[in-house]
Design a protein around this motif. Structure first.
Motif, short mmCIF file in Angstrom:
data_model
loop_
_atom_site.label_atom_id
_atom_site.label_comp_id
_atom_site.label_asym_id
_atom_site.label_seq_id
_atom_site.Cartn_x
_atom_site.Cartn_y
_atom_site.Cartn_z
N ASP A 227 -42.35 6.43 22.30
CA ASP A 227 -41.02 6.03 21.85
C ASP A 227 -41.07 4.77 20.99
OD1 ASP A 227 -39.71 8.15 22.95
OD2 ASP A 227 -39.04 7.09 24.75
N ARG B 128 -41.80 5.79 17.53
CA ARG B 128 -40.61 6.33 16.89
C ARG B 128 -39.66 5.21 16.44
NH1 ARG B 128 -37.63 10.34 20.71
NH2 ARG B 128 -36.37 10.67 18.81
N LYS C 192 -36.94 7.38 28.72
CA LYS C 192 -36.04 7.58 27.58
C LYS C 192 -35.84 6.29 26.80
CE LYS C 192 -33.53 11.24 30.03
NZ LYS C 192 -32.21 11.69 30.55
N PHE D 109 -36.49 5.43 23.68
CA PHE D 109 -35.91 5.56 22.34
C PHE D 109 -34.39 5.66 22.41
CE2 PHE D 109 -34.39 7.98 18.70
CZ PHE D 109 -35.01 7.33 17.63
N ASP D 110 -33.90 6.55 23.27
CA ASP D 110 -32.46 6.72 23.40
C ASP D 110 -31.81 5.49 24.02
OD1 ASP D 110 -32.65 9.27 22.35
OD2 ASP D 110 -32.84 10.22 24.32
N LEU D 111 -32.48 4.89 24.98
CA LEU D 111 -31.94 3.71 25.65
C LEU D 111 -31.76 2.56 24.67
CD1 LEU D 111 -31.13 2.12 28.20
CD2 LEU D 111 -33.57 1.68 28.58
N TYR D 112 -32.77 2.33 23.83
CA TYR D 112 -32.70 1.22 22.88
C TYR D 112 -31.54 1.41 21.89
CZ TYR D 112 -33.94 -2.18 19.32
OH TYR D 112 -33.90 -3.22 18.42
N ASN D 113 -31.29 2.65 21.53
CA ASN D 113 -30.25 2.94 20.54
C ASN D 113 -28.87 3.18 21.15
OD1 ASN D 113 -31.65 2.97 17.89
ND2 ASN D 113 -32.90 4.54 18.87
N ALA D 114 -28.76 3.11 22.47
CA ALA D 114 -27.49 3.35 23.12
C ALA D 114 -26.48 2.24 22.80
CB ALA D 114 -27.69 3.45 24.63
N THR E 178 -26.66 -0.98 24.96
CA THR E 178 -27.86 -1.76 24.67
C THR E 178 -27.71 -2.51 23.35
OG1 THR E 178 -29.17 -0.04 25.77
CG2 THR E 178 -30.36 -1.65 24.45
#
Length: 327
Positions: free
Chosen positions: A46, A49, A260, A262-267, A270
Motif C-alpha cells: 500500500d 501505491r 487497508k 491505502f484506503d485508510l490514508y485516503n479516507a 484521516t
C-alpha cells in the motif's frame, strides 16, 4: 508551490522497546509489541501505491526485532530506499544478516568521550559503536555517524570528526536536538552556536540540513503559517499496526490499519486530521527534524532552497541518488 503531492516517507516503528535509556527520549518507557511480517508485506504494497519511496525502520531499537532483515529485504525488493538508525549494541552480531539491505545505516554517537556518550544514552554502548564501525567497514558497508547536537556536547564535534568519522571515511550527520512533550533537551543553541554548527556543516564529509538551522532562528513552526507537512509527507505506522496522525510525537489519533492502509490514508476522517498538520496548538515552535526534512523537500520555500544543497551533497556521497532514479 507544492512540488510533490503524495507522501514520500514512512517512519515504520518495528517496536517501541529499546535497550538504551537515552535522557532526551521517552520511547523506551513505553510497553510495545513487535510488528509482524504479514502486516509489513501488506503495508509495503500500500505504501508503494501511495507513492512512498523511503522506509525508515525505526524504534525503539530496531535491531531488537529479529525479523528486521526480512523486512529490509522485502522493502528493497519492492524498490524502496531503506534506512535504519541503531545505538550499535546489537549491530556486530547482526551485521552479516543486514549486509546489503540498508541504504542509509546510521550509528548514533554523541561524543568522542566514552563516559559522556554512555551517560547520555543510559547504557554502555560507546565501544559497541566503534566495533560496529569496524564490522560494517569489513563487510563493505558505508555507515554514517548520527551526532545529536546539544549545547553540552557541541564542543565534542571536532573530536568526533577528526578522530572517528574522517579517519574511517564516514559521513558525520549533525542532528540538532529538539524538544517535544515533556521531554527536555537542555538549553537551546544560541545564535552564535547555530552559526558555529552551520559553518561546521559545510565541511567535507559532514551533512547538516541548513534549513534546520534557519527554522530554529525563526522560532520553529508557526501555526499561523505552518511549514510542517508531517502528515502529508510522512506516514507513521506503530508497532500495533496503527496509522498515527498527524505525527508520532503528537499522536493525536491512531487508526487500526487492518490490511487497508491505502484506503485508510485516503479516507475523509484521516485526511481531515492530516490537514491540521502544523496547525495544532502543540505544533507552535516545533522543530522536529524527522518531519521537517520531508516537509522542506516537497514545496518551494526558503527552507526548500536552504535544504537542497546539503540534501544533494549527501545523496551524491552516499550514492542513494542512483536508487532514487532506478539506476
Amino acid at each position: 508551490m507544492r512540488l510533490i503531492k503524495h507522501p514520500v516517507l514512512c517512519n515504520y516503528y518495528v517496536t517501541y522497546r529499546c535497550n538504551a535509556k537515552c535522557a532526551f527520549c521517552d520511547i523506551w518507557e513505553k510497553p510495545s509489541p513487535y510488528i509482524t511480517l504479514e502486516d509489513v508485506a501488506q503495508n509495503l504494497r500500500d505504501l508503494k501505491r501511495l507513492g512512498v519511496s523511503v522506509i525508515d525502520f525505526t524504534g525503539g531499537e530496531p535491531l531488537l526485532h529479529r525479523q528486521l532483515p526480512e523486512f529490509l529485504a522485502l522493502a528493497r525488493e519492492m524498490g524502496f530506499i531503506t534506512t535504519v538508525t541503531t545505538n550499535g549494541l546489537l549491530y556486530p552480531k547482526n551485521a552479516e544478516k543486514l549486509r546489503g539491505l540498508v541504504d542509509m545505516l546510521h550509528f548514533s554517537l554523541d561524543s568522542a568521550d566514552r563516559a559522556t556518550h554512555d551517560l547520555g544514552r543510559g547504557v554502555a554502548c560507546y565501544d559497541f559503536v566503534l566495533e560496529s564501525i569496524r564490522v560494517a567497514k569489513a563487510l563493505g558497508e558505508r555507515p554514517d555517524i548520527l551526532f545529536t547536537v546539544f549545547r553540552k556536547n557541541l564542543a565534542d564535534l571536532e573530536a568526533v570528526y577528526r578522530g572517528i568519522t574522517q579517519p574511517n571515511g564516514l559521513v558525520l550527520i549533525l542532528n540538532p536536538a529538539f524538544e517535544y512533550g515533556d521531554v527536555e533537551t537542555g538549553e537551546q543553541l544560541t545564535p552564535e552556536e547555530l552559526d558555529y554548527l552551520s559553518a561546521f556543516g559545510k565541511r567535507k564529509g559532514v551533512y547538516l540540513n541548513e534549513a534546520f538551522i534557519e527554522l530554529r532562528r525563526d522560532g520553529g513552526n508557526h501555526v499561523a503559517a505552518p511549514v510542517c507537512r508531517a502528515a502529508s509527507t510522512t506516514l507513521v505506522i506503530s508497532p500495533s499496526n496503527e496509522l498515527v496522525l498527524p505525527c508520532y510525537h503528537l499522536g493525536e489519533q491512531k487508526f487500526p490499519i487492518e490490511g487497508k492502509l491505502f484506503d485508510l490514508y485516503n479516507a475523509p476522517e484521516t485526511q481531515r486530521l492530516a490537514a491540521l498538520e502544523g496547525r495544532l496548538p502543540a505544533c507552535e515552535g516545533c522543530t522536529i527534524n524527522c518531519y521537517m526534512q520531508p516537509s522542506f523537500a516537497v514545496e518551494t520555500s526558503k527552507y526548500f532552497w536552504q535544504a537542497l544543497p546539503s540534501t544533494l551533497k549527501y545523496n551524491w556521497e552516499k550514492g542513494t541518488w542512483k536508487r532514487l532514479i532506478g539506476v
